[in-house]
Design a protein around this motif. Structure first.
Motif, mmCIF file in Angstrom:
data_model
loop_
_atom_site.group_PDB
_atom_site.id
_atom_site.type_symbol
_atom_site.label_atom_id
_atom_site.label_comp_id
_atom_site.label_asym_id
_atom_site.label_seq_id
_atom_site.Cartn_x
_atom_site.Cartn_y
_atom_site.Cartn_z
ATOM 1 N N LEU A 184 -4.557 -8.075 -5.660
ATOM 2 C CA LEU A 184 -3.558 -7.418 -6.495
ATOM 3 C C LEU A 184 -2.185 -8.063 -6.317
ATOM 4 O O LEU A 184 -1.516 -8.377 -7.261
ATOM 5 C CB LEU A 184 -3.468 -5.935 -6.159
ATOM 6 C CG LEU A 184 -4.696 -5.098 -6.478
ATOM 7 C CD1 LEU A 184 -4.420 -3.649 -6.159
ATOM 8 C CD2 LEU A 184 -5.073 -5.232 -7.928
ATOM 9 N N ILE A 185 -1.734 -8.224 -5.069
ATOM 10 C CA ILE A 185 -0.486 -8.942 -4.810
ATOM 11 C C ILE A 185 -0.830 -10.028 -3.812
ATOM 12 O O ILE A 185 -0.972 -9.763 -2.617
ATOM 13 C CB ILE A 185 0.603 -8.026 -4.222
ATOM 14 C CG1 ILE A 185 0.751 -6.754 -5.052
ATOM 15 C CG2 ILE A 185 1.934 -8.754 -4.166
ATOM 16 C CD1 ILE A 185 1.769 -5.803 -4.501
ATOM 17 N N SER A 186 -0.984 -11.231 -4.290
ATOM 18 C CA SER A 186 -1.516 -12.261 -3.397
ATOM 19 C C SER A 186 -0.497 -12.659 -2.346
ATOM 20 O O SER A 186 -0.867 -13.071 -1.262
ATOM 21 C CB SER A 186 -1.948 -13.476 -4.210
ATOM 22 O OG SER A 186 -0.829 -14.021 -4.843
ATOM 23 N N SER A 187 0.818 -12.508 -2.647
ATOM 24 C CA SER A 187 1.802 -12.997 -1.692
ATOM 25 C C SER A 187 1.785 -12.209 -0.392
ATOM 26 O O SER A 187 2.009 -12.759 0.672
ATOM 27 C CB SER A 187 3.190 -12.936 -2.312
ATOM 28 O OG SER A 187 3.414 -11.649 -2.823
ATOM 29 N N ILE A 188 1.510 -10.911 -0.454
ATOM 30 C CA ILE A 188 1.529 -10.145 0.788
ATOM 31 C C ILE A 188 0.151 -9.636 1.162
ATOM 32 O O ILE A 188 0.002 -8.897 2.130
ATOM 33 C CB ILE A 188 2.534 -8.968 0.712
ATOM 34 C CG1 ILE A 188 2.173 -8.016 -0.412
ATOM 35 C CG2 ILE A 188 3.934 -9.455 0.537
ATOM 36 C CD1 ILE A 188 3.044 -6.787 -0.429
ATOM 37 N N PHE A 237 -2.633 -0.556 1.784
ATOM 38 C CA PHE A 237 -1.510 -0.549 0.848
ATOM 39 C C PHE A 237 -1.844 0.286 -0.384
ATOM 40 O O PHE A 237 -1.091 1.168 -0.800
ATOM 41 C CB PHE A 237 -1.188 -1.987 0.441
ATOM 42 C CG PHE A 237 0.040 -2.113 -0.402
ATOM 43 C CD1 PHE A 237 1.266 -2.292 0.199
ATOM 44 C CD2 PHE A 237 -0.032 -2.063 -1.773
ATOM 45 C CE1 PHE A 237 2.408 -2.424 -0.571
ATOM 46 C CE2 PHE A 237 1.103 -2.189 -2.553
ATOM 47 C CZ PHE A 237 2.321 -2.366 -1.938
ATOM 48 N N TYR A 273 -0.071 -3.762 9.918
ATOM 49 C CA TYR A 273 -0.148 -4.930 9.033
ATOM 50 C C TYR A 273 0.355 -6.184 9.732
ATOM 51 O O TYR A 273 -0.263 -7.239 9.660
ATOM 52 C CB TYR A 273 0.673 -4.625 7.784
ATOM 53 C CG TYR A 273 0.923 -5.788 6.863
ATOM 54 C CD1 TYR A 273 -0.075 -6.226 6.008
ATOM 55 C CD2 TYR A 273 2.149 -6.432 6.848
ATOM 56 C CE1 TYR A 273 0.150 -7.281 5.155
ATOM 57 C CE2 TYR A 273 2.386 -7.483 5.995
ATOM 58 C CZ TYR A 273 1.383 -7.913 5.150
ATOM 59 O OH TYR A 273 1.624 -8.949 4.305
ATOM 60 N N PHE A 274 1.488 -6.047 10.442
ATOM 61 C CA PHE A 274 2.082 -7.228 11.050
ATOM 62 C C PHE A 274 1.261 -7.765 12.217
ATOM 63 O O PHE A 274 1.554 -8.825 12.725
ATOM 64 C CB PHE A 274 3.517 -6.927 11.508
ATOM 65 C CG PHE A 274 4.439 -6.682 10.364
ATOM 66 C CD1 PHE A 274 4.515 -7.592 9.333
ATOM 67 C CD2 PHE A 274 5.214 -5.543 10.293
ATOM 68 C CE1 PHE A 274 5.356 -7.371 8.256
ATOM 69 C CE2 PHE A 274 6.046 -5.319 9.230
ATOM 70 C CZ PHE A 274 6.116 -6.228 8.213
ATOM 71 N N LEU A 294 2.049 -15.673 1.459
ATOM 72 C CA LEU A 294 3.369 -15.872 2.051
ATOM 73 C C LEU A 294 3.425 -15.368 3.486
ATOM 74 O O LEU A 294 4.052 -15.970 4.339
ATOM 75 C CB LEU A 294 4.418 -15.120 1.240
ATOM 76 C CG LEU A 294 5.162 -15.908 0.186
ATOM 77 C CD1 LEU A 294 6.152 -15.006 -0.502
ATOM 78 C CD2 LEU A 294 5.891 -17.070 0.820
ATOM 79 N N THR A 295 2.775 -14.235 3.736
ATOM 80 C CA THR A 295 2.972 -13.591 5.023
ATOM 81 C C THR A 295 1.854 -13.876 6.010
ATOM 82 O O THR A 295 2.053 -13.798 7.216
ATOM 83 C CB THR A 295 3.055 -12.076 4.839
ATOM 84 O OG1 THR A 295 1.843 -11.644 4.227
ATOM 85 C CG2 THR A 295 4.213 -11.684 3.965
ATOM 86 N N HIS A 335 -0.690 -12.017 6.549
ATOM 87 C CA HIS A 335 -1.316 -10.788 7.033
ATOM 88 C C HIS A 335 -2.057 -10.115 5.894
ATOM 89 O O HIS A 335 -1.943 -10.522 4.743
ATOM 90 C CB HIS A 335 -0.259 -9.831 7.567
ATOM 91 C CG HIS A 335 0.557 -10.400 8.683
ATOM 92 N ND1 HIS A 335 0.017 -10.800 9.867
ATOM 93 C CD2 HIS A 335 1.887 -10.643 8.765
ATOM 94 C CE1 HIS A 335 0.975 -11.256 10.647
ATOM 95 N NE2 HIS A 335 2.124 -11.188 9.996
ATOM 96 N N PHE A 362 -3.895 -6.103 4.387
ATOM 97 C CA PHE A 362 -3.938 -4.650 4.515
ATOM 98 C C PHE A 362 -5.363 -4.127 4.587
ATOM 99 O O PHE A 362 -5.577 -2.925 4.645
ATOM 100 C CB PHE A 362 -3.253 -3.999 3.312
ATOM 101 C CG PHE A 362 -1.759 -3.956 3.417
ATOM 102 C CD1 PHE A 362 -1.142 -3.041 4.243
ATOM 103 C CD2 PHE A 362 -0.974 -4.817 2.685
ATOM 104 C CE1 PHE A 362 0.232 -2.979 4.335
ATOM 105 C CE2 PHE A 362 0.404 -4.768 2.771
ATOM 106 C CZ PHE A 362 0.991 -3.840 3.602
#
Lengths: 543, 561
Positions: free
Chosen positions: A95-99, A159, A210-211, A223-224, A226, A228
């Protein structure tokens, strides 16, 4: 995401996705469409939106039933290993690939009864308020609510879980605010801000988790680094024990507020008293269970060690809710307020059941979630009908309902008996299971919860006597002032049908609890063995 | 012919050239008329077109607005199309970074132009007042005539703001940077004071001008000290000189400190933010939106250039780390607390924009701690720039809604928003979305940027907590103080929820003062709707990915320089 949905038909053919997204989609369309169409068409859409909503929710109930029973759906719910899920989508949809947020759904014996319960209660609560004013908004809102509630139970990505968790607030907020009682503004604001603040605290806990997740290809954020995804998380990912405890406490604040447990329960009585009947039914029937579900799914599953260490907290919270809730019930004169506090009291039993760390105790807690999910909507439907026909909620202002509305009296009686734990009704099974497990774990301490059940009996029987029977006139009850001398009408067909179905189910699950109890005890024994056992031994507790 | 700029260089700055020629055009076009020049001793009239009685089309007061719309749309289009980068002369360089910021500025200006169409409407058919008009009617007519007269002025200044900002993002020389900032700033002071007939307008412009020019003077003084120290003001030379010196020269330290004052004023950091709420509430909403988005972005470009490119040491913490961290926490808390008590929606948005500056400064402070790896630093920079980009969508969106209210002389107090949902369901729904996005509610774009920020800060700091701590307190005492910046952001977000939700509450649940729907302003409504849709789809889905990719490229080019 949008392109991928169109490309991958699989995403939409996945049963749990259909179950979750259809009601939200249909509900939103029914809400928005009349705004966009010209007058004539808009009014015809408005006319049918009630029927469409009900039809969709019935179809979803049939679908959920089909999936839930092995005989129809062909899934053996007793044969799932711990940490595995049925009906999962083949591969996570990003859904949101960056995070690293993906759409992952799946159910196991913990969530399946809740899914079925939600699908059952939605059409019933629509039926109870079939004639609600502005039904073209009311019924689609409940449909949106269904999607959000189902989403909480089936989604396995924290998430998306959090989004659905917050999304349930919005329809409920509007239900209370628009269709609520006199003090609705205060109640809805309190409800929203209270639970929202608690879930933001929960969100901090989720973010810390998550972190600490490692890189998993396909799910992790570009990007991150990590993700969810709940299935890829494990209890070892946070190395520091102190931080694990911190996360556990943050999550507990969120979940305990939703359940709600003393001392963070104060939003519940206000919300219940002001909410419309359908809202109360869903609030007590499903929304409170979200807290218990989340606690088991996230806190206990991922932080078993902290759960074992903090068992005393669970016992104190559970015991406080149980005793305090019951004690306060005795002093209530408002019917809905009394039922609301009895919910607080019963939710305390769930914490106690989990705190036993016994398969039987956890299974009992699960069954309590389910049984309370059938009985408390019945109680609120009864209270709503009472308010609807006698224009009051004061216990004792109307005496002798049995003369005027024999059906209402019968439903009321059945519901209260079920709630106080009469044998052969659904509540009894859960209470007995928890009590036995509690005795096995904590010995004679069981006297405290057991005695509380007597208090429960006291307040239910007193109010039963006051409302249903007590009338000096043999053929006529004492009517409240709020009727202004008019004769009350009997309950309507839709209220009656809905309560009747809930009553039948209360009896059915009392006599045949194994329909869901088997898979629950299967899940709990697997859970205790594979997740909790090591930590219990480590802490020197003999299970 | 010897042009000052070669054609290959011109290709790099097409959007800026469009604005430059547009600026000339917008001055000339309304002056076109049938003037002619008679060749002496003959009867031949040679038309010169400038002056005389104007043509019907060029005298139309709607024209400047239309020209300015065309300029910004085409600048935006060519900016998006562009994919070549390079140096222009010694002081300008077009990179992915500067291009992204040009786009951010131009998008904000485009929205301001659209809003102004309805905020300062041009009325071609208005007649001068007669003697038999009532007092009310004649003052209305005079106002309309004034509005017609000042159409050109507004758009000229708007384009000058665009030029200044856009060039500023390309500047590689501190002096050029300052000149461009001043071009944009001076123009924006005029914009703030543009409604000189109203008391608040003049007062706001005056306040903003005085405070702003003092801040600029302080900054220029700092810059001159920096020149004394290094003898060269180009950013590259400064960075080299900085990294060569083993300890920080007090002269350079003071110089950078003074420049921080100037840029701190631009971004609205406490304690230099005090003029901002007055300026926002006195200016018309499109201008206030410009201050809250483009002007803030400009300040952050300058801050990033100075703090990250020049003064950031390769190892260890930067000397400004503690200062910026303290300013960040104070800014976000002050902004939120002040927003809680303000009843003017524009003031509230001003304070909310102050608190947003605090969040981004916290990101800069985390970079300054020197604990992060290169990737972690890039991540935080990405978060900051992404936040500045999406602010244009939802912060400006909120100001667009207020502009719509201002077309009927409302929008200055909270009561003006009462019952908006009943009058205008779609506008109110969009406003609610903007508020939720400002508060950072998932899955909207405001959440994504805030999340990336927290993620970056935690990435830099969370590894510092002791892994063998067995109790909650042990762990908390062992973690680096940078971690608390993330915590401050979370707490502040929760705090900010209250005033953002209050807007939603009054829109949906209070009785409107007037149940008629608002003026039919098609382009403004369209802009609001587009902003609302973008707020959602930039938060979740493929568009968010492509925007993030753009930002990541920009940061790459910024860091590698």
């Amino acid at each position: 995401m949008y392109i991928r949905i169109i490309n991958g038909g699989e995403f939409l053919s996945d049963p749990l996705t259909i179950l979750t997204l259809t009601p939200i989609g249909v509900g939103l369309i029914l809400l928005v469409l009349p705004q966009l169409l010209p007058g004539n068409l808009a009014s015809s859409v408005r006319k049918f939106s009630r029927n469409v909503s009900f039809g969709v929710s019935m179809a979803l109930f049939a679908f959920a039933t089909y999936l839930s029973f092995t005989t129809f759906g062909g899934i053996d719910w007793l044969d799932i290993n711990m940490g595995e899920y049925e009906l999962m989508n083949d591969e996570p949809v990003t859904l949101i690939s960056s995070i690293g947020v993906s759409w992952i759904v799946g159910v196991d014996a913990l969530s399946l009864p809740m899914v079925w319960l939600t699908a059952l209660l939605i059409p019933l609560s629509m039926l109870v308020e079939w004639d609600a004013k502005e039904g073209h908004i009311f019924h689609p809102l409940i449909l949106v609510m269904e999607g959000a509630l189902l989403g909480v139970f089936v989604v396995l990505d924290l998430f998306v879980f959090y989004i659905f968790w917050e999304m349930t607030l919005i329809p409920m907020f509007f239900l209370i605010l628009v269709w609520g009682g006199e003090d609705r503004k205060y109640a809805s604001m309190k409800f929203f801000i209270y639970t929202f603040t608690a879930s933001v605290i929960m969100l901090i806990g989720i973010l810390v988790m998550y972190f600490h997740t490692g890189y998993v290809s396909g799910v992790s954020g570009t990007l991150t680094g990590h993700h969810f995804s709940l299935i890829e998380m494990d209890s070892e990912m946070i190395q520091s024990e102190g931080l694990r405890h911190l996360v556990w406490i943050l999550l507990l604040i969120g979940f305990a507020t939703k359940m709600p447990s003393v001392p963070v329960h104060t939003w519940l009585p206000d919300a219940h008293v002001q909410a419309p009947t359908a809202g109360s039914m869903l609030l007590a029937g499903v929304m409170l269970k979200m807290g218990a579900y989340g606690f088991l799914r996230v806190s206990v599953s991922l932080f078993p060690e902290s759960t074992v260490v903090f068992t005393p907290i669970l016992i104190i919270l559970g015991m406080a809710s149980l005793v305090y809730g019951a004690w306060v019930c005795m002093g209530q004169t408002n019917l809905k307020r009394m039922v609301a506090y009895s919910s607080v009291s019963h939710m305390g039993l769930i914490f106690l059941g989990i705190a036993t760390m016994q398969p039987l105790g956890i299974a009992g807690a699960l069954f309590m979630m389910f049984a309370h999910g059938i009985i408390s909507p019945l109680l609120f439907a009864v209270a709503g009908a009472f308010k609807h026909h006698y224009h009051t909620l004061e216990i004792g202002s109307m005496r002798g309902i049995a003369h005027h509305s024999p059906y209402l009296a019968a439903h009321m009686m059945l519901g209260w008996m079920g709630s106080l734990g009469l044998p052969l009704l659904a509540g009894f099974v859960a209470e007995v299971a928890i009590m036995i497990a509690f005795w096995m774990s904590f010995g004679w301490l069981v006297i405290l919860p057991a005695l509380t059940l007597i208090i429960t009996a006291v307040y239910y029987l007193t109010s039963m006597q006051k409302t249903i029977f007590e009338s000096n006139d043999r053929h006529h009850g004492i009517l409240p002032d709020s009727l202004h001398g008019e004769e009350p009408r009997d309950i309507t067909w839709n209220e009656n049908t809905s309560m009747f179905i809930l009553g039948i189910l209360t009896i059915a699950f009392g006599i045949f609890p194994f329909i869901f109890f088997d898979m629950m005890s299967d899940w709990s024994s697997g859970f205790v063995q594979e997740v909790l056992l090591n930590h219990l031994i480590e802490q020197g507790v003999t299970p | 012919m010897n042009l000052p700029i070669s054609s290959s260089e011109a290709e790099l700055v097409i959007p800026e050239l469009i604005m430059l020629f547009g600026l000339i055009g917008i001055i000339l076009i309304p002056n076109l008329g049938n003037a002619s020049f008679r060749i002496p001793l003959t009867r031949i009239h040679v038309p010169v077109f400038i002056g005389g009685s104007r043509f019907k089309s060029t005298s139309n007061p709607k024209l400047p607005n239309q020209v300015s719309l065309i300029i910004f749309i085409s600048a935006l289009f060519f900016g998006l199309m562009q994919n070549s980068y390079g140096k222009i002369g010694d002081t300008l360089e077009v990179t992915e970074f500067s291009r992204l910021f040009s786009l951010i500025f131009i998008a904000a200006l485009l929205l301001a132009t659209i809003a102004t169409t309805h905020r300062i409407p041009a009325r071609p058919n208005v007649k001068p007042p007669n003697d038999d008009d009532s007092e009310n009617l004649s003052s209305k007519k005079i106002n309309a005539l004034i509005d017609n007269r000042r159409q050109v002025d507004f758009h000229i200044i708007l384009i000058m703001v665009g030029l200044g900002m856009s060039l500023m993002s390309m500047a590689t020389h501190l002096f050029m940077l300052f000149v461009c900032i001043e071009l944009a700033s001076l123009s924006s002071y005029i914009l703030v004071a543009f409604h000189k007939e109203s008391k608040v307008g003049g007062e706001a412009g005056m306040k903003y001008f005085i405070v702003g020019s003092v801040a600029s003077a302080v900054g220029i003084y700092g810059m001159s000290l920096l020149y004394l120290w290094s003898g060269d003001l180009s950013l590259d030379a400064l960075a080299i000189k900085w990294s060569e010196s083993s300890s920080i020269d007090p002269l350079a330290g003071i110089a950078v400190g003074l420049m921080l004052v100037a840029f701190g004023f631009k971004v609205g950091a406490a304690p230099f933010h005090l003029a901002a709420p007055d300026a926002y509430s006195g200016a018309s909403s499109p201008v206030a939106g410009l201050l809250a988005t483009a002007s803030k972005a400009m300040g952050f470009v300058a801050l990033m250039r100075i703090l990250v490119s020049v003064t950031m040491p390769t190892e260890g913490e930067a000397f400004w780390y503690i200062t910026i961290a303290v300013i960040a926490v104070v800014t976000m808390t002050w902004g939120n607390l002040a927003a809680l008590t303000s009843t003017n929606p524009k003031r509230m948005l001003a304070y909310s924009s102050v608190s947003h500056a605090g969040y981004m400064l916290a990101g800069l402070a985390a970079i300054g701690s020197g604990l992060g790896s290169e990737e972690a630093i890039e991540l935080v920079l990405t978060a900051i720039v992404f936040h500045l980009a999406v602010l244009v969508i939802f912060k400006f969106g909120a100001f667009l809604v207020l502009s719509l209210l201002e077309t009927e002389e409302r929008g200055h107090k909270l009561e003006d928003l009462h019952g908006l949902a009943r009058r205008e369901p779609i506008v109110a729904g969009s406003m609610f979305l903007f508020m939720l996005s400002l508060a950072g509610v998932p899955p909207l774009s405001g959440f994504l940027s805030k999340f990336l920020m927290i993620n970056g800060i935690v990435n830099i700091s969370a590894g510092t907590g002791a892994s063998d701590a067995t109790s909650v307190l042990d762990w908390l005492s062992s973690v680096e103080p940078v971690f608390w910046l993330a915590f401050a952001i979370v707490i502040n977000s929760a705090l900010s929820m209250f005033y953002y939700l209050r807007i939603g509450l009054v829109m949906f649940f209070e009785e409107p003062e007037d149940s008629k729907s608002i003026k039919d302003a098609f382009s403004l409504r369209l802009a609001i709707a587009i902003c609302a849709i973008l707020t959602v789809i930039v938060g979740i889905g493929p568009l968010s990915d492509s925007l993030l990719e753009m930002v990541a490229d920009a940061i790459n080019s910024f860091v590698s320089n």
